[in-house]
Design a protein around this motif. Structure first.
Motif, PDB file in Angstrom:
ATOM      1  N   ALA A  60      96.690  17.087  51.094  1.00  0.00           N
ATOM      2  CA  ALA A  60      97.695  17.979  50.026  1.00  0.00           C
ATOM      3  C   ALA A  60      96.748  18.209  49.024  1.00  0.00           C
ATOM      4  CB  ALA A  60      98.164  16.639  49.152  1.00  0.00           C
ATOM      5  N   GLN A  61      95.606  18.417  48.694  1.00  0.00           N
ATOM      6  CA  GLN A  61      94.914  19.219  47.737  1.00  0.00           C
ATOM      7  C   GLN A  61      95.272  20.441  48.161  1.00  0.00           C
ATOM      8  OE1 GLN A  61      92.124  16.192  46.891  1.00  0.00           O
ATOM      9  NE2 GLN A  61      92.480  16.019  45.110  1.00  0.00           N
ATOM     10  N   GLU A  62      94.125  20.460  49.755  1.00  0.00           N
ATOM     11  CA  GLU A  62      93.775  22.027  50.311  1.00  0.00           C
ATOM     12  C   GLU A  62      95.091  22.940  50.406  1.00  0.00           C
ATOM     13  OE1 GLU A  62      92.308  24.947  51.976  1.00  0.00           O
ATOM     14  OE2 GLU A  62      90.752  23.129  50.592  1.00  0.00           O
ATOM     15  N   THR A  63      96.126  21.887  51.009  1.00  0.00           N
ATOM     16  CA  THR A  63      97.530  22.784  51.178  1.00  0.00           C
ATOM     17  C   THR A  63      97.991  22.983  49.557  1.00  0.00           C
ATOM     18  OG1 THR A  63      98.019  20.805  53.105  1.00  0.00           O
ATOM     19  CG2 THR A  63     100.272  22.290  52.015  1.00  0.00           C
ATOM     20  N   VAL A  64      98.169  22.444  48.543  1.00  0.00           N
ATOM     21  CA  VAL A  64      98.306  23.323  47.550  1.00  0.00           C
ATOM     22  C   VAL A  64      97.907  24.417  46.573  1.00  0.00           C
ATOM     23  CG1 VAL A  64      99.992  21.473  46.780  1.00  0.00           C
ATOM     24  CG2 VAL A  64      97.689  21.710  46.038  1.00  0.00           C
ATOM     25  N   ARG A  65      96.448  24.226  47.611  1.00  0.00           N
ATOM     26  CA  ARG A  65      95.600  25.619  47.257  1.00  0.00           C
ATOM     27  C   ARG A  65      95.077  26.643  47.783  1.00  0.00           C
ATOM     28  NH1 ARG A  65      91.123  20.755  47.100  1.00  0.00           N
ATOM     29  NH2 ARG A  65      90.345  20.483  44.940  1.00  0.00           N
ATOM     30  N   THR A  66      96.145  26.479  49.110  1.00  0.00           N
ATOM     31  CA  THR A  66      96.226  27.698  49.726  1.00  0.00           C
ATOM     32  C   THR A  66      98.168  28.374  49.480  1.00  0.00           C
ATOM     33  OG1 THR A  66      96.692  26.585  51.566  1.00  0.00           O
ATOM     34  CG2 THR A  66      94.977  27.133  51.108  1.00  0.00           C
ATOM     35  N   ARG A  83      97.496  28.382  37.643  1.00  0.00           N
ATOM     36  CA  ARG A  83      98.756  27.926  36.852  1.00  0.00           C
ATOM     37  C   ARG A  83      99.621  26.251  37.522  1.00  0.00           C
ATOM     38  NH1 ARG A  83     102.433  28.655  31.321  1.00  0.00           N
ATOM     39  NH2 ARG A  83     101.954  26.616  30.802  1.00  0.00           N
ATOM     40  N   LEU A  84     100.302  27.483  38.297  1.00  0.00           N
ATOM     41  CA  LEU A  84     100.901  26.468  39.346  1.00  0.00           C
ATOM     42  C   LEU A  84     100.160  25.978  39.833  1.00  0.00           C
ATOM     43  CD1 LEU A  84     103.816  25.000  40.761  1.00  0.00           C
ATOM     44  CD2 LEU A  84     103.531  27.356  42.092  1.00  0.00           C
ATOM     45  N   THR A  85      98.892  25.543  40.738  1.00  0.00           N
ATOM     46  CA  THR A  85      98.383  25.214  42.109  1.00  0.00           C
ATOM     47  C   THR A  85      97.897  23.649  40.511  1.00  0.00           C
ATOM     48  OG1 THR A  85      98.166  27.313  43.373  1.00  0.00           O
ATOM     49  CG2 THR A  85      96.464  25.465  43.107  1.00  0.00           C
ATOM     50  N   GLY A  86      97.110  24.209  40.150  1.00  0.00           N
ATOM     51  CA  GLY A  86      96.307  22.929  38.775  1.00  0.00           C
ATOM     52  C   GLY A  86      97.294  22.421  38.141  1.00  0.00           C
ATOM     53  N   ALA A  87      98.856  22.634  38.298  1.00  0.00           N
ATOM     54  CA  ALA A  87      99.600  21.122  38.413  1.00  0.00           C
ATOM     55  C   ALA A  87     100.312  20.869  38.865  1.00  0.00           C
ATOM     56  CB  ALA A  87     100.970  22.110  37.141  1.00  0.00           C
ATOM     57  N   ALA A  88     100.136  21.159  39.797  1.00  0.00           N
ATOM     58  CA  ALA A  88     100.210  20.219  41.476  1.00  0.00           C
ATOM     59  C   ALA A  88      98.596  19.675  41.410  1.00  0.00           C
ATOM     60  CB  ALA A  88     100.436  21.060  42.404  1.00  0.00           C
ATOM     61  N   LEU A  89      97.940  20.041  41.672  1.00  0.00           N
ATOM     62  CA  LEU A  89      96.606  19.202  42.178  1.00  0.00           C
ATOM     63  C   LEU A  89      96.513  18.148  40.708  1.00  0.00           C
ATOM     64  CD1 LEU A  89      94.174  22.197  42.268  1.00  0.00           C
ATOM     65  CD2 LEU A  89      94.798  20.596  44.295  1.00  0.00           C
TER      66      LEU A  89
END
Length: 136
Positions: free
Chosen positions: A54-60, A31-37
């Motif tokens: 940025a997308q790759e960074t927040v996914r990991t 949920r956190l990752t989805g909100a950041a994306l």
């Protein structure tokens, strides 16, 4: 009688540094990752190559996802009589002990994070239940 300093006096600084340190538990990293994306994808000022990074960074890294969602400006924008002049923040995954004494700015990990570091968290994949520290 208590006399307060006159803020118009040239000898008194009008600038105040507010140190805030928060520890949050990431109970739902998806949920956190989805909100950041969603936040990243909705930012029209972000160039395409930076958006992909940025997308790759927040996914990991849940600490990075949190850094994209927490903005120091949001904390002070409604405070009367102040204007945010400068802000920096960082986030990192930590081991957390609720029973340990916690003194702001005095733990060993503080020495490893430069003061002006902006949104640079510790690497590594996140799991639900990770603890994330955010510094302002």
């Amino acid at each position: 009688m208590l006399t307060l300093p006159d803020m118009s006096n040239d000898e008194t600084s009008r600038f105040v540094r507010l140190h805030v340190e928060l520890v949050m538990e990431v109970a739902d990293s998806d949920r956190l990752t989805g909100a950041a994306l969603d936040h990243i994808n909705g930012d029209p000022s972000l160039p395409a190559e930076e958006r992909g990074h940025a997308q790759e960074t927040v996914r990991t890294d849940p600490a990075e996802a949190l850094a994209y969602l927490v903005d120091p400006f949001d904390l002070v924008e409604s405070v009367p009589g102040v204007e945010l002049t400068q802000a920096s923040w960082s986030s990192e995954e930590i081991d957390y002990d609720a029973d340990a004494e916690w003194v702001l700015g005095h733990d060993a990990e503080d020495d490893d994070v430069p003061e002006d570091e902006d949104s640079e968290g510790a690497g590594g994949a996140g799991r639900a239940g990770d603890e994330v520290r955010v510094r302002f």
